[in-house]
Design an enzyme around this catalytic site. Structure first.
Site, short mmCIF file in Angstrom:
data_model
loop_
_atom_site.label_atom_id
_atom_site.label_comp_id
_atom_site.label_asym_id
_atom_site.label_seq_id
_atom_site.Cartn_x
_atom_site.Cartn_y
_atom_site.Cartn_z
N CYS A 48 0.84 -1.20 0.00
CA CYS A 48 0.00 0.00 0.00
C CYS A 48 0.88 1.25 0.00
O CYS A 48 1.73 1.41 0.88
CB CYS A 48 -0.89 -0.01 1.25
SG CYS A 48 -1.83 1.51 1.45
N CYS A 75 0.23 3.24 3.49
CA CYS A 75 0.71 2.81 4.82
C CYS A 75 1.75 1.70 4.76
O CYS A 75 2.31 1.33 5.79
CB CYS A 75 -0.47 2.35 5.68
SG CYS A 75 -1.06 0.68 5.26
N CYS A 122 -6.28 -2.04 0.62
CA CYS A 122 -5.31 -2.32 1.67
C CYS A 122 -6.06 -2.85 2.89
O CYS A 122 -6.97 -2.18 3.40
CB CYS A 122 -4.54 -1.06 2.04
SG CYS A 122 -3.47 -1.28 3.48
N CYS A 182 -5.11 -0.18 6.17
CA CYS A 182 -5.54 1.22 6.38
C CYS A 182 -6.84 1.56 5.65
O CYS A 182 -7.37 2.66 5.77
CB CYS A 182 -4.45 2.20 5.97
SG CYS A 182 -4.23 2.37 4.17
N ASP A 206 21.45 0.44 -16.24
CA ASP A 206 21.28 -0.78 -15.44
C ASP A 206 20.34 -1.72 -16.18
O ASP A 206 19.18 -1.38 -16.43
CB ASP A 206 20.69 -0.36 -14.09
CG ASP A 206 20.46 -1.53 -13.14
OD1 ASP A 206 20.45 -2.68 -13.60
OD2 ASP A 206 20.28 -1.27 -11.94
#
EC number: 6.3.5.13
Length: 412
Positions: free
Chosen positions: A201, A204, A217, A220, A338
């Protein structure tokens, strides 16, 4: 409204003129479109030029990790029904390129602007947009791009209290979290194939639950908002529940999703979905993407895929086996140096295709394909790969600079 008064000071006019001259010189020297260098010169002469150029336009900003160039083009096409449009259609999406694009549109009503994710908040501050389209966020250019949640936070802070109508993808938790700080959001169910950047999430840090197409979520209560527009198969559902058919010359589910978001943006400016979608049909290719070209008496379809989410969508476009596939990967500055992202791509989806590998980092890609149990040939260049490919149309998938190399080689 454009054309009411001349917003440009003498200094701004000088900056525009100088920028255009430098861009023309760059083009004449064969160094590309010149839009970035021209914009840089113009902004040096007048640092407020972007704001001045935008003040008589209805500005629409488009940002995302994947699909922003195509969506910008679709929105520009749709809004053409309501007035003249200026756009950075070739994808120069940082402030210098955006300034160059706007400098070329003195009689435009709309400015449809693709913006690099990292620059969205700053460009929004300068251009006072009427509408901002947010499509998706996923990992990209790992050596220099901020981690996706940091980008989402940057968007969230930058857009807080913005007067713009934000058209946002309800299926991407990072986008929803970023857009939720805005007072005026239109939610579009545009789908999300790549979910690996959205399991925790953003609010949170809790674990996301994903029953079916929904998400929330468990800790929360942050959850998917109810969309007012939706992609449903080959149709866009509008807020009144009407289904409008999507007819595109561009392939794949991702482009239908781009069209759904574009229709929602067009509606903000009073262009009905039917008119918007009909106009989008005109778009055949975007900066060479999806073009079918002839090379060495063969048909090659050129597909751009810059990061794991993009490769996943692209694999769903290609013709079934035994269609030959050429893969080309570079790791130059514009790609990100990368290449560890290759390990996030599911190359088992290419099983059954004859695969040919080219590009600066062909050996990195070869190791990855070896681990995925794919049979492939490493080739020196495009010419050799095409000569060795079995008959039939060839699908060519490349990341950013590799794609530019291919276009130059095939004369596209």
């Amino acid at each position: 409204m454009a054309g009411n008064s001349d917003p440009l000071t003498p200094r701004a006019k000088l900056a525009v003129t100088a920028g255009k001259a430098v861009a023309a010189a760059s083009r004449a020297a064969g160094r590309g479109s010149g839009s970035v260098i021209g914009g840089r010169v113009a902004l040096k002469l007048d640092p407020d030029l972007l704001a001045r150029l935008a003040q008589n336009l209805d500005v629409i900003l488009v940002s995302a990790t994947n699909g922003k160039t195509t969506t910008t083009r679709l929105i520009a096409e749709a809004l053409g029904a309501a007035g003249p449009v200026v756009s950075n259609a070739l994808g120069a999406n940082m402030p210098a390129g955006i300034t160059s694009a706007l400098a070329g549109g003195s009689d435009a009503k709309f400015g449809v602007i693709e913006v690099d994710e990292k620059y969205l908040a700053g460009v929004a501050r300068d251009t006072d947009p009427k509408c901002i389209a947010l499509l998706n966020l996923s990992r990209d250019q790992l050596d220099r791009a901020a981690e996706t949640r940091m980008l989402a936070e940057n968007w969230r802070e930058g857009l807080a209290g913005s007067k713009a109508v934000v058209v946002a993808n309800a299926d991407d938790p990072l986008v929803v979290w970023a857009a939720s700080s805005s007072p005026n959001v239109v939610w579009v169910a545009a789908g999300q194939m790549w979910k690996d950047d959205a399991w925790s999430c953003p609010s949170c840090g809790g674990v996301m639950q994903r029953p079916g197409d929904d998400w929330y979520c468990g800790e929360c209560g942050f959850r998917r908002p109810t969309p007012s527009w939706a992609l449903s198969g080959d149709h866009v559902l509008d807020p009144h529940g009407s289904a409008w058919p999507i007819h595109l010359q561009l392939p794949g589910r991702a482009n239908k999703a781009n069209a759904a978001s574009s229709a929602a943006v067009a509606a903000v400016f009073g262009v009905p979905p039917q008119v918007a979608l009909e106009r989008m049909y005109q778009v055949q290719a975007v900066a060479g993407r999806y073009d079918v070209v002839q090379f060495q008496s063969r048909d090659l379809r050129l597909l751009l895929a810059k990061n794991p989410a993009g490769w996943l969508e692209t694999f769903s476009l290609i013709d079934p086996p035994p269609t030959p596939v050429i893969l080309s990967v570079n790791a130059r500055g514009a790609d990100g140096t990368d290449t560890s992202w290759l390990w996030d791509v599911d190359y088992t989806r290419l099983t059954g295709h004859p695969i040919f590998v080219i590009g600066d980092r062909k050996l990195d890609l070869a190791v990855r394909l070896e681990v995925a149990n794919q049979s492939f040939q490493v080739c020196e260049n495009l010419d050799q790969a095409v000569q060795q490919a079995p008959p039939g149309r060839i699908e060519v998938i490349a990341n950013y600079t590799a794609f530019q190399d291919l276009r130059r080689r095939v004369g596209n």
